[in-house]
Scaffold this motif. Structure first.
Motif: not given
Length: 175
Positions: A96-97, A112-115, A119-123, A158-160
């Motif tokens: 993913l990263l 990039v702002q939507a992404m 990434l923060a939630t996955a972490k 899922a929402n993101q």
């Protein structure tokens, strides 16, 4: 002699007219070529963005699938399953990263702002599983709370993903 000069003047005007017509035609062709090149370049850039978004979404779905598969193990006392699942989840996060770098390079700022929340939630999902494993190793009853937090973060992800997908569609459909 006047007829000679008239013929020469007429020929000169004809040549001048032909040169001017040629210059106007050349300028038109140059403009048309430049416009066509700009259109081709824009299409190429759109395709690069589409490929980056598709690869990122595929990696996000893989991460989401691995997190979903890990969730039942977090609800049990099977640390070995969580440990193996955490390794797979870490690998999915790494992918993913990697894919995020392409979005960061090719996408506009709003993509990039939507992404970044994804990434923060996955972490955070990986951190939750790591904390669960540590607590389970000490037989700490806090594992149930971590499992609930893990589930909440999966729902957030899922929402993101849906927000990112919608933003990608908007970007790719823009003229």
């Amino acid at each position: 002699m006047d007829q000679g000069w008239a013929a020469i003047a007429g020929a000169g005007v004809g040549v001048l007219g032909a040169v001017m017509t040629g210059l106007v035609a050349a300028a038109g062709l140059r403009r048309q070529s430049r416009d066509q090149l700009a259109g081709t370049h824009a299409q190429w850039r759109r395709q690069l963005r589409r490929d980056a978004y598709a690869a990122f979404l595929a990696a996000a779905h893989r991460f989401q699938t691995e997190a979903r598969a890990l969730s039942p193990a977090l609800g049990s006392d099977q640390s070995s399953l969580v440990e193996r699942g955490l390794q797979v989840l870490g690998s999915a996060e790494g992918l993913l990263l990697e894919r995020a770098q392409d979005v960061d390079l090719e996408g506009p700022d709003f993509m990039v702002q939507a992404m970044h929340p994804m990434l923060a939630t996955a972490k955070q999902i990986v951190v939750d599983a790591t904390i669960w494993l540590e607590l389970a190793g000490r037989s700490d009853p806090g594992t149930a709370q971590i499992h609930m937090r893990f589930a909440e973060h999966r729902e957030d992800l899922a929402n993101q993903i849906a927000v990112f997908r919608d933003a990608a569609r908007q970007d790719l459909q823009a003229p």
